[in-house]
Design an enzyme around this catalytic site. Structure first.
Site, PDB file in Angstrom:
ATOM      1  N   ARG A   1      -1.332   7.825  -4.349  1.00 56.84           N
ATOM      2  CA  ARG A   1       0.081   8.092  -4.060  1.00 56.84           C
ATOM      3  C   ARG A   1       0.159   8.888  -2.760  1.00 56.84           C
ATOM      4  O   ARG A   1      -0.088  10.099  -2.746  1.00 56.84           O
ATOM      5  CB  ARG A   1       0.724   8.867  -5.213  1.00 56.84           C
ATOM      6  CG  ARG A   1       2.253   8.886  -5.159  1.00 56.84           C
ATOM      7  CD  ARG A   1       2.822   9.732  -6.297  1.00 56.84           C
ATOM      8  NE  ARG A   1       2.564   9.151  -7.588  1.00 56.84           N
ATOM      9  CZ  ARG A   1       3.369   8.287  -8.207  1.00 56.84           C
ATOM     10  NH1 ARG A   1       4.474   7.873  -7.598  1.00 56.84           N
ATOM     11  NH2 ARG A   1       3.080   7.817  -9.406  1.00 56.84           N
TER      12      ARG A   1
ATOM     13  N   ARG B   1      -3.946   1.201  -2.734  1.00 58.88           N
ATOM     14  CA  ARG B   1      -4.218   1.004  -4.160  1.00 58.88           C
ATOM     15  C   ARG B   1      -5.190  -0.142  -4.398  1.00 58.88           C
ATOM     16  O   ARG B   1      -5.999  -0.092  -5.335  1.00 58.88           O
ATOM     17  CB  ARG B   1      -2.918   0.791  -4.928  1.00 58.88           C
ATOM     18  CG  ARG B   1      -2.078   2.061  -4.971  1.00 58.88           C
ATOM     19  CD  ARG B   1      -1.005   2.008  -6.020  1.00 58.88           C
ATOM     20  NE  ARG B   1      -0.275   3.270  -6.065  1.00 58.88           N
ATOM     21  CZ  ARG B   1       0.581   3.614  -7.019  1.00 58.88           C
ATOM     22  NH1 ARG B   1       0.808   2.790  -8.027  1.00 58.88           N
ATOM     23  NH2 ARG B   1       1.200   4.776  -6.987  1.00 58.88           N
TER      24      ARG B   1
END
Length: 434
Positions: free
Chosen positions: A290, A402
């Site tokens: 994140r 990711r």
């Protein structure tokens, strides 16, 4: 924006959608009142304008008669002209006031429309973030214990390979920034090339999009509502940094009419993306899951509304093919109504298995936004001589950080290297490991 006809014929459908999202349903009553007032004010303007035109048609001929009149009839005709001119001036003032009132009422109605999210698909599961429906599992997570070693997390692997540097990222830009170096940078470029080739094979047009957009683009796509807290704004220029190339791709055809024969239009946009991650303090602060800046390839489709579900299935299938090529275990979920973005009617996520978290984490998503964004951005199609809003859809093909996390953790080897999936090897010089 939702079709106003739904508000006027089935307001309960909008209320139910708002309730399923966990959002304010009372806004519908305020919107009904504002919509009615806007229509009433516009009708009053139209009536006064018609009366003004009729009066103008009376004055012209009368003035013509006045010019030709003899001295006996001129005073009476002059009096009639003067009376009509006074009435015309009064009516002109009323028309101007009515036009302003209609515009003001329309603005109030539009402002309320912007508070209403898209109508959710009634097949979507109802609830919050944890109430999703699992549609399928693909692949089997590795049994590292059976292989004789404990898996390392992506940051430990990345630092050992000199591929990820979060310490210098924080030194230069603050927390949640990072450098990809050496094999890390090469891996991202390889993913970009694989993603764009994958998109091209499926008929999507590659696009490199702007990362700064005007407020109209951000508002039109629905990112200045519930998502506004995560948007970076450049106040001095009144512009925004995009959190996804969905925004410039959606606005690409704003204020345009597209011939139905040209549809569907499919694009694959690459851009850097910027997100404030407000409200996520303490979550995923470790590594690059994140972060505030990352690169992403986003798919975007413009199509006829009755083809939207078919296009949604296509986007999900193309995302699955891409993750399959990377040999990563994953699951597909139907996202619950309370976890949808304001523009989405339905959304599917692909969640990759992350071994060190013993959990599936989102790596792609695809949303059917029906006509919602197109109405806000004034994008229409022409079919059979008529114009109507079209549908838009979006889908993440490759969100780089990711995917890199999932690759490093799922393909790590006991000797500290990372196996490169077969599909990526041509873009990494034929190497089999990082």
């Amino acid at each position: 924006m939702i079709d106003p006809i739904v508000l006027r014929t089935d307001p309960e459908r909008i209320r139910e959608s708002q309730r399923r999202r966990g959002e304010d349903a009372s806004v519908v009553d305020r919107l009904i009142a504002a919509d009615q007032q806007a229509r009433d004010e516009r009708q009053r303007f139209d009536e006064l304008r018609a009366e003004q035109k009729t009066l103008g048609k009376q004055i012209g001929p009368l003035q013509g008669k006045l010019k030709k009149a003899d001295d006996a009839t001129k005073p009476e005709l002059q009096a009639q002209v003067d009376e009509l001119m006074v009435k015309a001036q009064t009516l002109a003032d009323e028309v101007k006031a009515a036009d302003a009132a209609a515009d003001e009422a329309a603005e109030r109605s539009t402002a309320l429309w912007l508070e209403v999210s898209n109508l959710v698909n009634l097949d979507s599961p109802v609830g919050g973030e944890e109430d999703f429906r699992i549609l399928e599992h693909v692949g089997t997570p590795r049994d590292f214990a059976a292989e004789g070693f404990a898996p390392k997390d992506h940051l430990e692997i990345g630092e050992a390979l000199a591929a990820i540097d979060v310490e210098r990222g924080a030194k230069v830009s603050g927390s949640r920034f990072f450098y990809l170096t050496g094999p890390g940078a090469e891996l991202e470029f390889a993913l970009l090339n694989l993603a764009m080739e994958h998109a091209r094979r499926h008929g999507l047009t590659p696009v490199i999009t702007p990362t700064l957009v005007l407020p109209s683009a951000m508002e039109g796509t629905g990112f200045l509502g519930q998502a506004a807290e995560n948007v970076y704004r450049i106040e001095s220029d009144d512009m925004y940094l995009v959190g996804t190339s969905e925004v410039p791709l959606a606005a690409f055809h704003s204020d345009e009419i597209i011939e139905s024969e040209e549809l569907p239009l499919r694009y694959a946009g690459w851009s850097s993306c910027f997100r404030r991650e407000a409200g996520s303090y303490g979550k995923d602060t470790h590594g690059i899951i994140r972060v505030h800046q990352f690169d992403k390839v986003e798919m975007f489709v413009f199509c006829e509304p009755d083809k939207a579900e078919e296009e949604h299935a296509n986007l999900l299938a193309w995302e699955k093919e891409f993750i399959d090529a990377l040999e990563i275990p994953y699951r597909v979920i139907d996202v619950a109504t309370g976890d949808l973005g304001s523009s989405a009617a339905k959304k599917f996520d692909i969640e990759a298995w992350i071994p060190t978290q013993d959990a599936y984490r989102e790596v792609t998503s695809t949303s059917n936004t029906t006509e919602y964004q197109a109405r806000r951005l004034k994008i229409r199609m022409r079919k059979g001589g008529n114009t109507a809003p079209l549908a838009t859809l979006n889908g993440t093909l490759c969100a780089m950080p990711r995917i890199i996390v999932a690759l490093l953790e799922n393909h790590q080897q006991a000797d500290g290297n990372v196996a490169i999936p077969t599909a990526l090897r041509p873009y990494l010089g034929g190497r089999v490991t990082l």
